[in-house]
Motif scaffolding. Sequence first.
Motif, PDB file in Angstrom:
ATOM      1  N   ASN A  28       0.819  -1.214   0.000  1.00 53.58           N
ATOM      2  CA  ASN A  28       0.000   0.000   0.000  1.00 53.58           C
ATOM      3  C   ASN A  28       0.855   1.267   0.000  1.00 53.58           C
ATOM      4  O   ASN A  28       0.416   2.318   0.459  1.00 53.58           O
ATOM      5  N   ASP A  29       2.077   1.159  -0.488  1.00 47.51           N
ATOM      6  CA  ASP A  29       2.996   2.292  -0.672  1.00 47.51           C
ATOM      7  C   ASP A  29       3.322   3.014   0.631  1.00 47.51           C
ATOM      8  O   ASP A  29       3.395   4.252   0.667  1.00 47.51           O
ATOM      9  N   LEU A  30       3.515   2.257   1.697  1.00 48.25           N
ATOM     10  CA  LEU A  30       3.947   2.828   2.971  1.00 48.25           C
ATOM     11  C   LEU A  30       5.200   2.117   3.444  1.00 48.25           C
ATOM     12  O   LEU A  30       5.349   0.914   3.255  1.00 48.25           O
ATOM     13  N   MET A  31       6.080   2.878   4.052  1.00 48.70           N
ATOM     14  CA  MET A  31       7.277   2.295   4.652  1.00 48.70           C
ATOM     15  C   MET A  31       7.003   2.085   6.139  1.00 48.70           C
ATOM     16  O   MET A  31       6.519   2.999   6.816  1.00 48.70           O
ATOM     17  N   ALA A  32       7.322   0.909   6.639  1.00 50.12           N
ATOM     18  CA  ALA A  32       7.034   0.561   8.035  1.00 50.12           C
ATOM     19  C   ALA A  32       7.787   1.449   9.010  1.00 50.12           C
ATOM     20  O   ALA A  32       7.278   1.766  10.088  1.00 50.12           O
ATOM     21  N   THR A  33       8.973   1.902   8.637  1.00 51.91           N
ATOM     22  CA  THR A  33       9.821   2.657   9.559  1.00 51.91           C
ATOM     23  C   THR A  33       9.645   4.165   9.453  1.00 51.91           C
ATOM     24  O   THR A  33      10.302   4.903  10.184  1.00 51.91           O
ATOM     25  N   GLU A  34       8.756   4.622   8.555  1.00 53.01           N
ATOM     26  CA  GLU A  34       8.509   6.061   8.457  1.00 53.01           C
ATOM     27  C   GLU A  34       7.555   6.507   9.553  1.00 53.01           C
ATOM     28  O   GLU A  34       6.728   5.742  10.029  1.00 53.01           O
ATOM     29  N   VAL A  35       7.646   7.776   9.903  1.00 53.43           N
ATOM     30  CA  VAL A  35       6.780   8.339  10.929  1.00 53.43           C
ATOM     31  C   VAL A  35       5.370   8.501  10.371  1.00 53.43           C
ATOM     32  O   VAL A  35       5.186   8.988   9.259  1.00 53.43           O
ATOM     33  N   TYR A  36       4.376   8.061  11.149  1.00 54.38           N
ATOM     34  CA  TYR A  36       2.977   8.186  10.757  1.00 54.38           C
ATOM     35  C   TYR A  36       2.564   9.649  10.845  1.00 54.38           C
ATOM     36  O   TYR A  36       2.780  10.315  11.845  1.00 54.38           O
ATOM     37  N   GLN A  37       1.953  10.154   9.769  1.00 61.26           N
ATOM     38  CA  GLN A  37       1.514  11.545   9.719  1.00 61.26           C
ATOM     39  C   GLN A  37      -0.006  11.568   9.874  1.00 61.26           C
ATOM     40  O   GLN A  37      -0.741  11.317   8.929  1.00 61.26           O
ATOM     41  N   SER A  38      -0.461  11.884  11.074  1.00 67.97           N
ATOM     42  CA  SER A  38      -1.896  11.833  11.358  1.00 67.97           C
ATOM     43  C   SER A  38      -2.681  12.928  10.647  1.00 67.97           C
ATOM     44  O   SER A  38      -3.888  12.806  10.476  1.00 67.97           O
ATOM     45  N   ASN A  39      -2.015  13.984  10.240  1.00 68.63           N
ATOM     46  CA  ASN A  39      -2.725  15.074   9.552  1.00 68.63           C
ATOM     47  C   ASN A  39      -2.810  14.861   8.043  1.00 68.63           C
ATOM     48  O   ASN A  39      -3.417  15.666   7.343  1.00 68.63           O
ATOM     49  N   SER A  40      -2.244  13.780   7.537  1.00 69.85           N
ATOM     50  CA  SER A  40      -2.258  13.478   6.111  1.00 69.85           C
ATOM     51  C   SER A  40      -3.416  12.534   5.796  1.00 69.85           C
ATOM     52  O   SER A  40      -3.462  11.405   6.275  1.00 69.85           O
ATOM     53  N   ILE A  41      -4.349  13.001   4.978  1.00 65.73           N
ATOM     54  CA  ILE A  41      -5.487  12.163   4.580  1.00 65.73           C
ATOM     55  C   ILE A  41      -4.989  10.955   3.791  1.00 65.73           C
ATOM     56  O   ILE A  41      -5.477   9.841   3.977  1.00 65.73           O
ATOM     57  N   SER A  42      -4.010  11.163   2.953  1.00 61.16           N
ATOM     58  CA  SER A  42      -3.462  10.076   2.151  1.00 61.16           C
ATOM     59  C   SER A  42      -2.849   8.989   3.030  1.00 61.16           C
ATOM     60  O   SER A  42      -3.043   7.799   2.779  1.00 61.16           O
ATOM     61  N   ASN A  43      -2.129   9.408   4.068  1.00 60.91           N
ATOM     62  CA  ASN A  43      -1.503   8.443   4.962  1.00 60.91           C
ATOM     63  C   ASN A  43      -2.561   7.650   5.725  1.00 60.91           C
ATOM     64  O   ASN A  43      -2.452   6.431   5.871  1.00 60.91           O
ATOM     65  N   LYS A  44      -3.603   8.321   6.201  1.00 66.47           N
ATOM     66  CA  LYS A  44      -4.689   7.629   6.902  1.00 66.47           C
ATOM     67  C   LYS A  44      -5.348   6.611   5.979  1.00 66.47           C
ATOM     68  O   LYS A  44      -5.626   5.476   6.374  1.00 66.47           O
ATOM     69  N   ARG A  45      -5.624   7.030   4.751  1.00 68.55           N
ATOM     70  CA  ARG A  45      -6.278   6.147   3.791  1.00 68.55           C
ATOM     71  C   ARG A  45      -5.437   4.907   3.522  1.00 68.55           C
ATOM     72  O   ARG A  45      -5.948   3.791   3.451  1.00 68.55           O
ATOM     73  N   LYS A  46      -4.127   5.093   3.411  1.00 70.44           N
ATOM     74  CA  LYS A  46      -3.239   3.958   3.158  1.00 70.44           C
ATOM     75  C   LYS A  46      -3.164   3.015   4.353  1.00 70.44           C
ATOM     76  O   LYS A  46      -3.090   1.796   4.184  1.00 70.44           O
ATOM     77  N   ILE A  47      -3.198   3.554   5.565  1.00 71.86           N
ATOM     78  CA  ILE A  47      -3.205   2.707   6.767  1.00 71.86           C
ATOM     79  C   ILE A  47      -4.492   1.886   6.804  1.00 71.86           C
ATOM     80  O   ILE A  47      -4.478   0.678   7.054  1.00 71.86           O
ATOM     81  N   ASN A  98     -12.726  10.575  -1.057  1.00 71.59           N
ATOM     82  CA  ASN A  98     -13.505  11.735  -1.492  1.00 71.59           C
ATOM     83  C   ASN A  98     -12.961  13.024  -0.896  1.00 71.59           C
ATOM     84  O   ASN A  98     -12.867  14.041  -1.578  1.00 71.59           O
ATOM     85  N   GLU A  99     -12.595  12.994   0.399  1.00 66.54           N
ATOM     86  CA  GLU A  99     -12.030  14.183   1.040  1.00 66.54           C
ATOM     87  C   GLU A  99     -10.715  14.574   0.386  1.00 66.54           C
ATOM     88  O   GLU A  99     -10.444  15.750   0.165  1.00 66.54           O
ATOM     89  N   GLU A 100      -9.898  13.576   0.064  1.00 62.95           N
ATOM     90  CA  GLU A 100      -8.609  13.850  -0.569  1.00 62.95           C
ATOM     91  C   GLU A 100      -8.812  14.448  -1.958  1.00 62.95           C
ATOM     92  O   GLU A 100      -8.131  15.389  -2.347  1.00 62.95           O
ATOM     93  N   ASN A 101      -9.781  13.930  -2.695  1.00 62.36           N
ATOM     94  CA  ASN A 101     -10.055  14.458  -4.031  1.00 62.36           C
ATOM     95  C   ASN A 101     -10.614  15.872  -3.962  1.00 62.36           C
ATOM     96  O   ASN A 101     -10.313  16.706  -4.812  1.00 62.36           O
ATOM     97  N   ASN A 102     -11.430  16.156  -2.971  1.00 61.54           N
ATOM     98  CA  ASN A 102     -12.020  17.490  -2.848  1.00 61.54           C
ATOM     99  C   ASN A 102     -10.983  18.538  -2.468  1.00 61.54           C
ATOM    100  O   ASN A 102     -11.109  19.692  -2.852  1.00 61.54           O
TER     101      ASN A 102
END
Length: 114
Positions: A28-47, A98-102
């Motif tokens: 899902n295009d995420l690195m396990a060792t990267e810091v989770y960005q809670s303010n990123s809609i894209s990061n939440k969607r990927k999680i 939808n939020e990310e697209n908007n």
Amino acid sequence: MLNIERLKMEVKGITLTDDEYKIYLDENDLMATEVYQSNSISNKRKIYATALSILESIANNPNSMKDYKLDDMTVSQYHENLMARIDQLQAKIDKLQNEENNTNDTSFFMLFND
């Protein structure tokens, strides 16, 4: 908090090895060792998409479709509850998509002009 730690929070109670978590995250295009960005809609969607992949893998296991009895307690409808959780996650992912697209681009245009 790292992405792998956030994923473990989302699928609490499911035990996988760290290597298995990393494979799901990589898919899902995420690195396990990267810091989770809670303010990123894209990061939440990927999680959420990663958690959905894990739950779908569990749902494909025929052993999860049985009813279990432990002592005097019966654990029934496990598969139905799992499928309900999968549907909930899919709805969350769709909402975040939808939020990310908007925020990035709108798909509406003006057809008529006054």
